[in-house]
Design an enzyme around this catalytic site. Structure first.
Site, PDB file in Angstrom:
ATOM      1  CB  THR A  35      -9.327  -6.575   2.092  1.00  0.00           C
ATOM      2  OG1 THR A  35      -8.336  -7.386   1.464  1.00  0.00           O
ATOM      3  CG2 THR A  35     -10.137  -7.418   3.054  1.00  0.00           C
ATOM      4  CD  GLN A 108      -3.574  -8.487  -4.282  1.00  0.00           C
ATOM      5  OE1 GLN A 108      -4.424  -8.565  -3.406  1.00  0.00           O
ATOM      6  NE2 GLN A 108      -2.522  -7.683  -4.199  1.00  0.00           N
ATOM      7  CG  HIS A 184      -1.019  -9.916  -2.330  1.00  0.00           C
ATOM      8  ND1 HIS A 184       0.013  -9.086  -1.966  1.00  0.00           N
ATOM      9  CD2 HIS A 184      -2.065  -9.567  -1.541  1.00  0.00           C
ATOM     10  CE1 HIS A 184      -0.404  -8.273  -0.985  1.00  0.00           C
ATOM     11  NE2 HIS A 184      -1.659  -8.549  -0.719  1.00  0.00           N
ATOM     12  CG  ASN A 187       0.690  -5.275   1.634  1.00  0.00           C
ATOM     13  OD1 ASN A 187       1.613  -4.467   1.656  1.00  0.00           O
ATOM     14  ND2 ASN A 187      -0.420  -5.055   0.954  1.00  0.00           N
ATOM     15  CE1 TYR A 189      -2.045 -10.744   4.703  1.00  0.00           C
ATOM     16  CE2 TYR A 189      -1.657  -9.180   2.935  1.00  0.00           C
ATOM     17  CZ  TYR A 189      -2.283  -9.523   4.121  1.00  0.00           C
ATOM     18  OH  TYR A 189      -3.134  -8.621   4.719  1.00  0.00           O
ATOM     19  NE  ARG A 236      -0.489  -3.772  -4.232  1.00  0.00           N
ATOM     20  CZ  ARG A 236      -1.224  -3.253  -3.244  1.00  0.00           C
ATOM     21  NH1 ARG A 236      -1.631  -4.007  -2.253  1.00  0.00           N
ATOM     22  NH2 ARG A 236      -1.554  -1.984  -3.238  1.00  0.00           N
ATOM     23  CG  ASN A 244      -0.093  -8.401   7.768  1.00  0.00           C
ATOM     24  OD1 ASN A 244      -0.884  -8.263   8.695  1.00  0.00           O
ATOM     25  ND2 ASN A 244      -0.452  -8.290   6.504  1.00  0.00           N
ATOM     26  N   GLY A 326      -6.150   3.666  -3.681  1.00  0.00           N
ATOM     27  CA  GLY A 326      -6.904   2.750  -2.833  1.00  0.00           C
ATOM     28  C   GLY A 326      -8.062   3.436  -2.145  1.00  0.00           C
TER      29      GLY A 326
HETATM   30  C1  PHB Z   1      -6.378  -5.584   4.798  1.00  0.00           C
HETATM   31  O1  PHB Z   1      -7.392  -6.265   4.861  1.00  0.00           O
HETATM   32  O2  PHB Z   1      -6.195  -4.647   5.578  1.00  0.00           O
HETATM   33  C2  PHB Z   1      -5.365  -5.895   3.789  1.00  0.00           C
HETATM   34  C3  PHB Z   1      -5.541  -6.960   2.938  1.00  0.00           C
HETATM   35  C4  PHB Z   1      -4.596  -7.219   1.973  1.00  0.00           C
HETATM   36  C5  PHB Z   1      -3.490  -6.411   1.883  1.00  0.00           C
HETATM   37  C6  PHB Z   1      -3.304  -5.350   2.729  1.00  0.00           C
HETATM   38  C7  PHB Z   1      -4.239  -5.098   3.690  1.00  0.00           C
HETATM   39  O3  PHB Z   1      -2.569  -6.648   0.983  1.00  0.00           O
END
Ligand code: PHB
Length: 373
Positions: A35, A108, A184, A187, A189, A236, A244, A326
């Protein structure tokens, strides 16, 4: 050329071509989804995105940044979308630029669920989630950081509409000439919120048992695979990441089930964030993620904190097929060449990670450029 050649590079196959679904990748190095919060009005990708991704096209595969599948799926200021024709046209410039350099790029597909804020939603709506549980932490909005709110629990009648958002976005990604898509499910979401029992307290067919909590992921995978074919779809997951404010009481059993359930599709790959996203690889109450590597019948992509040494070791011991980088990719557009020649790496500038324009986005020098100047 550097004076000494790293011992790792002489006996690693990281820089050798390998097959991913229908694609012959030039190497096993992947640019992780990142991001960067530089999208324009109406969630249209940055007009610098084509240059940014093309600079990184020597990666075996690029996974473009997390991209919301609908206005409801948005959770951060200035992230791009894949739900309008104008967005598709902007993404076409990105994919064309990467393809012109011989690269491959997946998109993604992202729905943030509760990791949002009314100010990022249409008409100030509440973010949606499996259950009305407020996450700890703050949302990144156009007015700076604001505390998360208690989301609205999705009605069971709304879930087909969520699945349809994924299907439509997958179709738009195909129209935008991506080479594939990544679902996705990591993380913290929306899909991860359904998977894990800290965030999913539903009592209907989408909550309770592991089978029920996995239902949304499988329904989404089904429709995305129908658009793309399984060999151009990856998933993923981040089984032990607390990102989060998420957790599960038994992640080993949950994610073993998830991986075995995904096996029936014959996906292009499974992408695993190993440890805490962007943080330590070892976490409390974790489990050995190699269980998942062994369970998954397909390409295993490893991510989180890899450098040349760790990546070479992972290949040597066959712990992963592809390695995603990353942070190193943000600062090093020619990461493949730098790792291959054991060249020094540009340091990351944390101040330009999110938001802003060209600086910290398209102006990190390649080795060639640094040598010319
Ligand atoms: C972030 O913006 O920090 C972020 C976005 C998507 C992700 C993980 C972190 O999967």
């Amino acid at each position: 050329m550097p004076d000494s050649i790293a011992p790792e590079m002489t006996d690693t196959d990281l820089f050798q071509p390998t097959q991913l679904g229908p694609y012959r990748l030039t190497n096993r190095i992947v640019m992780a989804p990142l991001t960067r919060s530089r999208a324009q009005k109406d969630d249209i990708p940055s007009n610098l995105a084509a240059e940014y991704y093309a600079q990184r096209a020597s990666a075996g595969l690029i996974i473009a940044e997390a991209t919301q599948i609908s206005p409801q799926g948005k959770g951060y200021a200035y992230t791009p979308g894949i739900y309008t024709r104008a967005q598709v046209q902007a993404w076409q410039k990105v994919t064309a630029a990467v393809h012109a350099k011989g690269g491959r790029i997946f998109l993604q597909l992202w729905h943030v669920g509760r990791i949002s804020h009314p100010s990022l939603q249409v008409n100030g709506a509440l973010p949606v989630a499996p259950s009305a549980i407020r996450p700890e932490g703050q949302a990144f909005t156009e007015d700076g950081f604001q505390p998360f709110v208690t989301p609205r629990a999705l009605e069971i009648e709304e879930i087909p509409g969520i699945v349809e958002q994924y299907r439509q976005a997958a179709q738009y990604a195909l129209d935008a000439d991506f080479d594939g898509v990544e679902i996705h499910a990591a993380n913290g979401y929306l899909i991860d919120q359904f998977l894990r029992d800290k965030t999913n307290r539903r009592t209907d067919a989408y909550g309770g048992s592991i089978q029920n909590r996995t239902r949304l992921l499988l329904e989404v995978t089904e429709v995305v695979v129908a658009v793309w074919g399984a060999d151009r779809v990856g998933v993923r997951i981040a089984p032990i990441s607390p990102a989060n404010d998420i957790a599960d009481s038994d992640p080993a059993t949950l994610f073993s089930y998830v991986v075995e359930a995904l096996n029936r599709f014959g996906l292009a790959y499974l992408h695993v964030v190993e440890g805490a996203t962007g943080g330590p690889r070892e976490v409390e109450h974790g489990f050995d993620l190699q269980i998942l590597r062994r369970l998954f019948k397909g390409i295993y992509m490893a991510n989180n904190g890899y450098d040349l040494k760790l990546a070479s070791e992972a290949r040597k011991h066959n712990l992963a097929d592809l390695i995603a980088f990353g942070k190193l990719y943000i600062a090093n557009p020619d990461l493949v060449e730098r790792l291959h020649t054991n060249a020094p790496l540009n340091p990351l500038d944390p101040a330009t990670l999110y938001g802003g324009g060209a600086h910290g986005y398209v102006d990190y020098p390649s080795l060639e450029k640094a040598q010319r100047e």
